[in-house]
Motif scaffolding. Structure first.
Motif, PDB file in Angstrom:
ATOM      1  N   GLU A 113       0.855  -1.184   0.000  1.00  0.00           N
ATOM      2  CA  GLU A 113       0.000   0.000   0.000  1.00  0.00           C
ATOM      3  C   GLU A 113       0.895   1.239   0.000  1.00  0.00           C
ATOM      4  N   TYR A 114       1.032   1.840  -1.150  1.00  0.00           N
ATOM      5  CA  TYR A 114       1.875   3.028  -1.274  1.00  0.00           C
ATOM      6  C   TYR A 114       1.177   4.254  -0.690  1.00  0.00           C
ATOM      7  N   ASP A 115       1.955   5.111  -0.050  1.00  0.00           N
ATOM      8  CA  ASP A 115       1.511   6.444   0.335  1.00  0.00           C
ATOM      9  C   ASP A 115       2.614   7.417  -0.058  1.00  0.00           C
ATOM     10  N   ALA A 116       2.479   8.658   0.339  1.00  0.00           N
ATOM     11  CA  ALA A 116       3.460   9.673  -0.067  1.00  0.00           C
ATOM     12  C   ALA A 116       4.857   9.316   0.434  1.00  0.00           C
ATOM     13  N   ALA A 117       4.950   8.751   1.636  1.00  0.00           N
ATOM     14  CA  ALA A 117       6.264   8.439   2.213  1.00  0.00           C
ATOM     15  C   ALA A 117       6.979   7.320   1.461  1.00  0.00           C
ATOM     16  N   LEU A 118       6.230   6.445   0.808  1.00  0.00           N
ATOM     17  CA  LEU A 118       6.848   5.306   0.125  1.00  0.00           C
ATOM     18  C   LEU A 118       7.115   5.553  -1.354  1.00  0.00           C
ATOM     19  N   GLN A 119       6.716   6.700  -1.871  1.00  0.00           N
ATOM     20  CA  GLN A 119       6.889   6.963  -3.302  1.00  0.00           C
ATOM     21  C   GLN A 119       8.342   6.838  -3.780  1.00  0.00           C
ATOM     22  N   PRO A 120       9.345   7.197  -2.969  1.00  0.00           N
ATOM     23  CA  PRO A 120      10.734   7.104  -3.474  1.00  0.00           C
ATOM     24  C   PRO A 120      11.250   5.677  -3.662  1.00  0.00           C
ATOM     25  N   TYR A 121      10.533   4.667  -3.154  1.00  0.00           N
ATOM     26  CA  TYR A 121      11.074   3.312  -3.122  1.00  0.00           C
ATOM     27  C   TYR A 121      10.478   2.446  -4.224  1.00  0.00           C
ATOM     28  N   SER A 122      11.312   1.560  -4.758  1.00  0.00           N
ATOM     29  CA  SER A 122      10.880   0.713  -5.871  1.00  0.00           C
ATOM     30  C   SER A 122       9.947  -0.390  -5.401  1.00  0.00           C
ATOM     31  N   ILE A 123       9.185  -0.918  -6.335  1.00  0.00           N
ATOM     32  CA  ILE A 123       8.293  -2.039  -6.039  1.00  0.00           C
ATOM     33  C   ILE A 123       9.105  -3.236  -5.550  1.00  0.00           C
ATOM     34  N   LEU A 124      10.226  -3.501  -6.215  1.00  0.00           N
ATOM     35  CA  LEU A 124      11.062  -4.635  -5.824  1.00  0.00           C
ATOM     36  C   LEU A 124      11.535  -4.501  -4.385  1.00  0.00           C
ATOM     37  N   ASP A 125      11.993  -3.305  -4.017  1.00  0.00           N
ATOM     38  CA  ASP A 125      12.508  -3.109  -2.661  1.00  0.00           C
ATOM     39  C   ASP A 125      11.424  -3.309  -1.609  1.00  0.00           C
TER      40      ASP A 125
END
Length: 408
Positions: A377-389
């Motif tokens: 579940e992406y939010d603003a804080a997770l936007q910098p990180y890749s799906i794989l990570d």
């Protein structure tokens, strides 16, 4: 230690059945399996009925078909019952019973003759029913695997050991040689590997000495371990300076340890390559910092990726002021300060980067598997990180050190 390979680790006694049965009567078979070793892994009871002197089975069943799954049984006696309503034509028959394992089918331990008289049944029943009497059921309920994956001992003694030995190392013959585990923790997984594969030696390295409590922990979980096996060596030692000569080990294991090496793990990888024999296998399951569980702080708050979502100051306050919901660790617990120190020491491992590091040594990839989150579940804080990570929770990797080129 386990019995030598030429000595049976268990003995099966089968109670006599009647000599003659009529159609519709119940054949009741009582089996008593006596475990003579410290434990037997994956035991299976097998039973068949065939015409006397024939090879074809008319009835064939085992405890797995009966819904009885036994990851391991400790020393002692366990009883199993099988019932089958007579429903095959009149004649002379043989009842064969044996014990074995999931991978090993043995010749019958017991072969009894009986006959069926009367008229032929209109309906042939090929399946019987299995059960365990109350005394055996009560003893099974005391074993760690009956609690499933919530039990710390079971997760390591059964799940982790089978992931390493069966899934990732494919029961390699090298597991019978010399094994090194770096970051062995409490040694539960290593004990299982020692008992399963009987290696020449397994050396467990760790900077803490939790392994000294291993006999107690094993006994508390139903395994009658009095002392550490002779071929199981523990050294309270950093894995950045492995005290063994070059090319000493057939297999090296590292599960959930590289991320905890303060200051980085590259010297450890150098040491692993040095002590691994040419053709040797290296199993690695590194903790991934950016995964849902990468903080190792789930006992304070199970929110996925919480360490990436909130400021570090807020994360520290939570850790230092919250009473954690302690998971079962077989008695090994740590303080809040320890939790925070462990978190701050974590190496921020990413799977893609780690694969490149392994390849840079010249390793040959043998097997790989990953365990992933169901959803991120992406939010603003997770936007910098890749799906794989974010999606990969745990990788399981086996690589091989190249054989020496004799022509060079």
């Amino acid at each position: 230690m386990n019995q030598p390979n030429n000595i049976d680790p268990a003995k099966l006694n089968v109670q006599p059945i009647a000599n003659i049965y009529q159609e519709g009567q119940i054949i009741k078979v009582q089996m008593n399996l006596q475990i003579l070793d410290i434990c037997v892994f994956d035991p299976v009871m097998r039973l068949f009925i065939r015409r006397e002197g024939a090879d074809t089975y008319l009835v064939a069943s085992d405890t797995h078909q009966g819904g009885i799954f036994l990851p391991w049984l400790p020393c002692g006696e366990f009883c199993f019952n099988f019932e089958w309503p007579v429903s095959i034509p009149p004649g002379n028959y043989e009842l064969g019973v044996s014990w074995g394992t999931v991978s090993k089918v043995r010749v019958p331990d017991s072969l009894q003759l009986f006959s069926i008289s009367g008229t032929e049944s209109a309906q042939q029943i090929l399946l019987g029913t299995w059960n365990t009497p109350p005394e055996t059921e009560a003893r099974l309920n005391q074993l760690s695997w009956r609690q499933g994956m919530i039990n710390w001992f079971h997760r390591h003694f059964c799940h982790a050991a089978k992931v390493i030995g069966e899934l990732c190392l494919a029961n390699s013959e090298k597991l019978h040689g010399r094994i090194l585990d770096i970051g062995a923790g409490e040694g539960i997984t290593d004990l299982s590997i020692v008992l399963r594969y009987q290696p020449q030696e397994l050396v467990a390295l760790d900077i803490v000495d939790y392994i000294k409590e291993l006999p107690r922990v094993a006994r508390e979980n139903g395994l009658p371990l009095q002392t550490i096996p002779d071929n199981f060596t523990f050294l309270q030692q950093s894995c950045e300076e492995i005290p063994y000569a070059d090319e000493s080990f057939d297999v090296v294991i590292s599960w959930g340890s590289l991320e905890h090496i303060a200051g980085g793990y590259h010297k450890t990888l150098d040491e692993v390559y040095r002590v691994l024999k040419p053709g040797g296998l290296f199993f690695i399951a590194p903790g991934l910092y950016y995964s849902a569980i990468g903080s190792h702080l789930g006992e304070f708050d199970p929110t996925p990726h919480l360490h990436l979502r909130i400021p570090e100051a807020d994360l520290k306050e939570m850790v230092m002021t919250t009473k954690p919901t302690i998971m079962d660790r077989s008695g090994f617990n740590v303080t809040n300060e320890d939790y925070w120190r462990f978190y701050k020491e974590l190496n921020p491992i990413r799977l893609a980067d780690f694969e490149k590091e392994l390849r840079s040594y010249g390793y040959i990839l043998i097997r790989a598997a990953i365990r992933t989150s169901e959803i991120v579940e992406y939010d603003a804080a997770l936007q910098p990180y890749s799906i794989l990570d974010l999606a990969v929770e745990e990788p399981y990797i086996t690589v091989q050190k190249p054989e020496k080129n004799l022509n060079s």
